[in-house]
Design an enzyme around this catalytic site. Sequence first.
Site, PDB file in Angstrom:
ATOM      1  CB  SER A   1     -99.695 -29.846  -4.506  1.00 46.12           C
ATOM      2  OG  SER A   1    -100.205 -29.764  -5.402  1.00 46.12           O
ATOM      3  CD  GLU A   2     -95.041 -28.530  -7.796  1.00 41.96           C
ATOM      4  OE1 GLU A   2     -95.537 -29.525  -6.561  1.00 41.96           O
ATOM      5  OE2 GLU A   2     -95.264 -29.621  -8.932  1.00 41.96           O
ATOM      6  CG  ASN A   3    -100.944 -25.949  -7.169  1.00 41.77           C
ATOM      7  OD1 ASN A   3    -100.446 -26.913  -6.393  1.00 41.77           O
ATOM      8  ND2 ASN A   3    -102.557 -25.723  -7.061  1.00 41.77           N
TER       9      ASN A   3
END
Lengths: 232, 217
Positions: free
Chosen positions: B45-47
Amino acid sequence: MIKKVVSGVEAALSGVTDGMTLMLGGFGLCGIPENSISQLVKLNVQGLTCISNNAGVDNFGLGLLLQKKQIRKMISSYVGENDEFERQMLSGELEVELTPQGTLAEKCRAAQAGIPAFFTPAGYGTEVAQGKESREFNGKMYLMEEAYKADFAFVKAWKGDEAGNLVFKGTARNFNPCMCGAAKVTVVEVEELLPAGALDPNEIHIPGIFVNRIFKGTHYEKRIEQRTVRSK
Amino acid sequence: MLDKNGIAKRIAKEVKDGYYVNLGIGIPTLVANFVRDDIAVEFQSENGVLGMGPFPFEGEEDADVINAGKQTITTLDGASFFDSATSFAMIRGKHVDLTILGAMEVAENGDIANWKIPGKMVKGMGGAMDLVASAENIIVAMMHTNRAGASKLLPQCSLPLTGVGCVKKIVTNMAVLEVTAEGFLLLERAPGVSVEEIKNATAGKLIVNGDIPEMKL
């Protein structure tokens, strides 16, 4: 040892004035510098440019500064979930610069690392590319993006020591490490402020050299935007 | 015709052993529910998390552990957390093997539009522009037509672009298609959907070579 500890949020934010450009860590409401934001509201500084991945929600995070119309310009990748933001943007009171998320992170990191600009494929051929230099490398097109220039960076870490060394927790890390040392003054608030030597040097995420002021934050709310659970 | 879970189930078959996968919001998120459990796959997840697990049990939510949709999540053994610049280094550096995301429009040359509708409140592109510009392997998960019944597979996009010439494969409620230099190559039909129906729902150039098999789910 060089000590970075200041007495509290008032001392940490001294020197913040109208019209400054600020970096603020956090993804959604996760890992936002809650104490520094409260102090910015209290100081009532005006005409701010805020670099932050998101813009908070109506009554929390950067939404608190929006409510008081302290922000002139927002630089973000995603600004949903905020009615007051929408109203100010549509009425032209608030300027908004939407930036791809990876580009936003790298523009912070570049500022931290002393790199004035870099090339990225993100946004090539889209409206993000308008007015930017593009160049081909190995048969692929890239856009030139410049490092941010900011006056203050407000960062939230989990643990920190007197020397300003930082450890982050979970996905509350996000943009926070990239903003350390990326502005003229880096202010860090931590949940646990420890004596030097209490953190293992092997496990430090950000060395104190990137930090100017550190203080222990209080009363963390840590609001959850989307509480999703499964049943046992 | 497939429903959203059906689309996710078909896309799950594209996820191979050893893949690091980034899932977008919406139908793509559902793909995780259908990936075979006898293969090793890690979700990014890019966070800032790799090795995402299911949602937490009630009472075990941690405000400091969320996904890019800002939902509370858990992590699996072998997971890691990292900062946003590192996260996009994984994406831009092509270390993530597969990106699955939604779209409003896809053009026959692989252009994608999924972030902005002129005249409506613009929320932003988030990480979508970085993802589509960088990933080698991008699958779009979407309905074949929009709510008004108009085709989302077009000769060219009418909405502001997210990326140019980047989509390789599309899975819709009606079909699996590959983006080729000549146009949308029809690979599979959804159960009960005819080639004729797919033709009628595709505004861009559709290439039909021989018999088109029905999807196996």
